[in-house]
Design an enzyme around this catalytic site. Structure first.
Site, PDB file in Angstrom:
ATOM      1  N   LEU A 137     -10.539   1.051  13.251  1.00 55.84           N
ATOM      2  CA  LEU A 137     -11.817   1.782  13.216  1.00 55.84           C
ATOM      3  C   LEU A 137     -12.738   1.165  12.150  1.00 55.84           C
ATOM      4  O   LEU A 137     -13.868   0.788  12.424  1.00 55.84           O
ATOM      5  CB  LEU A 137     -11.564   3.269  12.907  1.00 55.84           C
ATOM      6  CG  LEU A 137     -12.811   4.153  12.836  1.00 55.84           C
ATOM      7  CD1 LEU A 137     -13.494   4.248  14.204  1.00 55.84           C
ATOM      8  CD2 LEU A 137     -12.451   5.566  12.357  1.00 55.84           C
ATOM      9  N   THR A 170      -4.013  -1.011   8.687  1.00 57.90           N
ATOM     10  CA  THR A 170      -2.580  -0.874   8.406  1.00 57.90           C
ATOM     11  C   THR A 170      -1.771  -1.374   9.604  1.00 57.90           C
ATOM     12  O   THR A 170      -2.088  -1.032  10.750  1.00 57.90           O
ATOM     13  CB  THR A 170      -2.238   0.602   8.114  1.00 57.90           C
ATOM     14  OG1 THR A 170      -3.033   1.027   7.004  1.00 57.90           O
ATOM     15  CG2 THR A 170      -0.756   0.794   7.798  1.00 57.90           C
ATOM     16  N   GLU A 373      -8.650   7.452   5.204  1.00 58.80           N
ATOM     17  CA  GLU A 373      -8.664   8.707   5.991  1.00 58.80           C
ATOM     18  C   GLU A 373      -9.710   9.689   5.470  1.00 58.80           C
ATOM     19  O   GLU A 373      -9.469  10.890   5.388  1.00 58.80           O
ATOM     20  CB  GLU A 373      -7.286   9.375   5.953  1.00 58.80           C
ATOM     21  CG  GLU A 373      -6.178   8.498   6.467  1.00 58.80           C
ATOM     22  CD  GLU A 373      -6.133   8.452   7.981  1.00 58.80           C
ATOM     23  OE1 GLU A 373      -6.826   9.261   8.612  1.00 58.80           O
ATOM     24  OE2 GLU A 373      -5.422   7.599   8.509  1.00 58.80           O
TER      25      GLU A 373
HETATM   26  C1  LIG Z   1      -4.599   0.256   2.111  1.00 55.39           C
HETATM   27  C2  LIG Z   1      -5.595   0.743   3.111  1.00 55.39           C
HETATM   28  C3  LIG Z   1      -5.224   0.939   4.441  1.00 55.39           C
HETATM   29  C4  LIG Z   1      -6.168   1.330   5.392  1.00 55.39           C
HETATM   30  N1  LIG Z   1      -5.791   1.472   6.721  1.00 55.39           N
HETATM   31  C5  LIG Z   1      -6.743   1.677   7.676  1.00 55.39           C
HETATM   32  C6  LIG Z   1      -6.404   1.662   9.080  1.00 55.39           C
HETATM   33  O1  LIG Z   1      -5.231   1.546   9.451  1.00 55.39           O
HETATM   34  N2  LIG Z   1      -7.398   1.770   9.999  1.00 55.39           N
HETATM   35  C7  LIG Z   1      -8.708   1.900   9.632  1.00 55.39           C
HETATM   36  O2  LIG Z   1      -9.566   1.976  10.522  1.00 55.39           O
HETATM   37  N3  LIG Z   1      -9.070   1.931   8.307  1.00 55.39           N
HETATM   38  C8  LIG Z   1      -8.126   1.818   7.341  1.00 55.39           C
HETATM   39  N4  LIG Z   1      -8.474   1.823   5.989  1.00 55.39           N
HETATM   40  C9  LIG Z   1      -9.886   1.903   5.639  1.00 55.39           C
HETATM   41  C10 LIG Z   1     -10.293   3.227   5.024  1.00 55.39           C
HETATM   42  O3  LIG Z   1     -10.287   4.242   5.988  1.00 55.39           O
HETATM   43  C11 LIG Z   1     -11.669   3.027   4.375  1.00 55.39           C
HETATM   44  O4  LIG Z   1     -11.458   2.232   3.231  1.00 55.39           O
HETATM   45  C12 LIG Z   1     -12.333   4.345   4.006  1.00 55.39           C
HETATM   46  O5  LIG Z   1     -12.814   4.984   5.163  1.00 55.39           O
HETATM   47  C13 LIG Z   1     -13.509   4.163   3.028  1.00 55.39           C
HETATM   48  O6  LIG Z   1     -14.374   3.186   3.480  1.00 55.39           O
HETATM   49  P1  LIG Z   1     -14.849   2.000   2.504  1.00 55.39           P
HETATM   50  O7  LIG Z   1     -13.656   1.413   1.857  1.00 55.39           O
HETATM   51  O8  LIG Z   1     -15.725   1.097   3.320  1.00 55.39           O
HETATM   52  O9  LIG Z   1     -15.670   2.703   1.372  1.00 55.39           O
HETATM   53  P2  LIG Z   1     -17.231   3.144   1.433  1.00 55.39           P
HETATM   54  O10 LIG Z   1     -17.495   3.922   2.675  1.00 55.39           O
HETATM   55  O11 LIG Z   1     -18.075   1.959   1.151  1.00 55.39           O
HETATM   56  O12 LIG Z   1     -17.286   4.145   0.200  1.00 55.39           O
HETATM   57  C14 LIG Z   1     -17.335   3.681  -1.136  1.00 55.39           C
HETATM   58  C15 LIG Z   1     -17.618   4.867  -2.062  1.00 55.39           C
HETATM   59  O13 LIG Z   1     -18.863   5.482  -1.681  1.00 55.39           O
HETATM   60  C16 LIG Z   1     -18.641   6.871  -1.465  1.00 55.39           C
HETATM   61  N5  LIG Z   1     -19.526   7.354  -0.406  1.00 55.39           N
HETATM   62  C17 LIG Z   1     -19.680   6.849   0.852  1.00 55.39           C
HETATM   63  N6  LIG Z   1     -20.580   7.604   1.529  1.00 55.39           N
HETATM   64  C18 LIG Z   1     -20.952   8.603   0.714  1.00 55.39           C
HETATM   65  C19 LIG Z   1     -21.840   9.714   0.842  1.00 55.39           C
HETATM   66  N7  LIG Z   1     -22.508   9.985   1.973  1.00 55.39           N
HETATM   67  N8  LIG Z   1     -22.018  10.526  -0.232  1.00 55.39           N
HETATM   68  C20 LIG Z   1     -21.337  10.311  -1.390  1.00 55.39           C
HETATM   69  N9  LIG Z   1     -20.477   9.279  -1.570  1.00 55.39           N
HETATM   70  C21 LIG Z   1     -20.292   8.447  -0.532  1.00 55.39           C
HETATM   71  C22 LIG Z   1     -17.170   6.995  -1.068  1.00 55.39           C
HETATM   72  O14 LIG Z   1     -16.685   8.308  -1.318  1.00 55.39           O
HETATM   73  C23 LIG Z   1     -16.541   5.953  -1.966  1.00 55.39           C
HETATM   74  O15 LIG Z   1     -16.317   6.492  -3.241  1.00 55.39           O
HETATM   75  C24 LIG Z   1      -7.521   1.516   5.004  1.00 55.39           C
HETATM   76  C25 LIG Z   1      -7.879   1.365   3.651  1.00 55.39           C
HETATM   77  C26 LIG Z   1      -6.939   0.997   2.709  1.00 55.39           C
HETATM   78  C27 LIG Z   1      -7.348   0.839   1.285  1.00 55.39           C
END
Ligand SMILES: Cc1cc2nc3c(=O)[nH]c(=O)nc-3n(C[C@H](O)[C@H](O)[C@H](O)COP(=O)(O)OP(=O)(O)OC[C@H]3O[C@@H](n4cnc5c(N)ncnc54)[C@H](O)[C@@H]3O)c2cc1C
Length: 393
Positions: A137, A170, A373
């Site tokens: 996703l 993952t 998540e």
């Molecule tokens: C080890 C690991 C495994 C993962 N496995 C999967 C997987 O299997 N499949 C998959 O699809 N994804 C996976 N993910 C991805 C994970 O779901 C995303 O990292 C997560 O959704 C956050 O997105 P981002 O890292 O782009 O952070 P961003 O969305 O860029 O967020 C960065 C910061 O900004 C804040 N923020 C964002 N929007 C707002 C808002 N509107 N208001 C206030 N604060 C905000 C967030 O809270 C966060 O603190 C994985 C991540 C990790 C680290």
């Protein structure tokens, strides 16, 4: 310092709220983790190795798709399933992540949105651990806001052609099949789910190296360049962004229980250590008020977290759970577990940073669990929206 062995954590006779069957499932999972994961996890964590040898034994215990019915799945109640994820994460969040992805993010969408043929092809094999899956996703530019995704599917004749990049996936490189969420150009960019087998030309999975967190779990980037799949690989009942969000809800529920497992591991280790470790007048550090305050905070928060997620589980079994209930449990319990890891690390002093003890590993793992998540803050916004009726995203 003698070896510290987990003894279980139950301050208010929480076990009396569980059925005999739920306790049995929990105890079976606990023994499995103690005998099979605990002895190897520090080596796996150091080496950045996923313990693949545990896939078959976990399948034999019914851990994959545990709460699904039919197709060889165990058909567990939601509390039983939660107790399994609690024990898995007591062992390691990375191994629990693997099980969550296989169960809640791959088998659940096939079960919920798939055709009968897709279910027959994949679910029995996934339940047995013969086939593994991943959930694509997140993209390099879209995490918290997956609706912005750039991955596209185009219908051409009786095929779909997929293009895009997925990130932080993952089990990406060990999966036999990826569930790819993409906007369908011929359907006004509606988001739908597709089954993409790993050997499709144009599909590539490359591992992300240098993680300080979830080191016993594989995390990959996926690339799709003109990947042709038959139209029968579309999950026919997937219907917009709400479909992947339904999957995330399933996984978040398991995480809310899992985090308690990590917290219990840290707390019980710190408690035993504090009684054994002596400083000042040959007295255990557990005799100092400041150390007791930390232990009190932890056992209180663990207990509250157990009650919260148990109620959410009972609501889920009754078909009455709302997504904001699950958000509260995920947000609270992961935050609580991370705080427990930090306090426990502190109680162990210098030993707290060594992998002779599980605490620092749990702490680093939980940093990812806090982010994936739905981040902690995104769940604040979901709960805020629920109580105020105002969207603050
Ligand atoms: C080890 C690991 C495994 C993962 N496995 C999967 C997987 O299997 N499949 C998959 O699809 N994804 C996976 N993910 C991805 C994970 O779901 C995303 O990292 C997560 O959704 C956050 O997105 P981002 O890292 O782009 O952070 P961003 O969305 O860029 O967020 C960065 C910061 O900004 C804040 N923020 C964002 N929007 C707002 C808002 N509107 N208001 C206030 N604060 C905000 C967030 O809270 C966060 O603190 C994985 C991540 C990790 C680290």
């Amino acid at each position: 310092m003698p070896a510290i062995k987990f003894r279980g954590v139950d301050f208010i006779q929480f076990d009396s709220l569980l059925t005999e069957e739920e306790r049995l499932v929990r105890d079976t999972a606990r023994k499995f983790i103690e005998d099979n994961l605990v002895p190897i996890i520090e080596e796996c964590n150091r080496a950045g190795r996923f313990p693949r040898e545990l896939v078959k034994p976990m399948a034999d215990l019914g851990f994959f798709g545990a709460s699904l019915h039919g197709y060889g799945c165990a058909g567990m109640g939601n509390v039983e399933y939660g107790l399994v994820t609690q024990e898995l994460e007591r062992g390691d969040s990375g191994v629990r992540s693997f099980v969550s992805v296989q169960s809640a993010l791959v088998m659940y969408p096939i079960h919920t949105f798939g055709s009968e043929e897709q279910k027959q092809t994949w679910l029995p094999a996934m339940q047995k651990g013969e086939k593994l899956g991943c959930f694509g996703l997140t993209e390099p530019g879209f995490g918290s806001n997956p609706g912005g995704m750039r991955t596209r599917a185009r219908k051409v004749g009786n095929e779909y052609v997929l293009n895009g990049e997925k990130m932080w996936i993952t089990s990406g490189s060990i999966a036999d099949v990826a569930i790819i969420w993409a906007k369908v150009e011929n359907e006004n960019d509606k988001i739908r789910g597709f089954l993409v087998e790993k050997d499709r030309p144009g599909f590539k999975a490359d591992d992300i190296h240098g993680k300080w967190s979830l080191r016993a779990s594989v995390t990959s980037g996926l690339s799709l360049q003109d990947v042709h799949i038959p139209e029968s690989n579309l999950l026919p009942k997937s219907d917009g962004l709400k479909s992947p969000l339904m999957c995330l809800n399933q996984a978040r529920y398991g995480i809310a229980w899992g985090a308690i497992g990590a917290a219990m591991s840290c707390y019980d280790c710190a408690l035993q250590y504090a009684i054994l470790r002596k400083q000042w007048r040959d007295q255990p550090i557990a005799s100092h008020q400041l150390v007791q305050d930390k232990l009190t905070w932890m056992i209180s928060e663990i207990t509250k977290a157990q009650l919260l997620v148990l109620q959410v589980g009972r609501l889920k079994d009754a078909g009455k759970v709302e997504h904001q209930h699950i958000s509260m449990a995920k947000r609270n319990n992961v935050w609580m577990a991370l705080e427990c890891a930090r306090l426990s690390r502190d109680i162990l002093g210098a030993n707290g940073v060594a992998d002779d003890y599980p605490i620092m590993r749990h702490m680093m793992n939980l940093e990812s669990v806090k982010t994936y998540e739905g981040t902690h803050d995104v769940h604040s916004l979901i709960i805020g929206q629920s109580v105020t009726g105002i969207d603050a995203f």
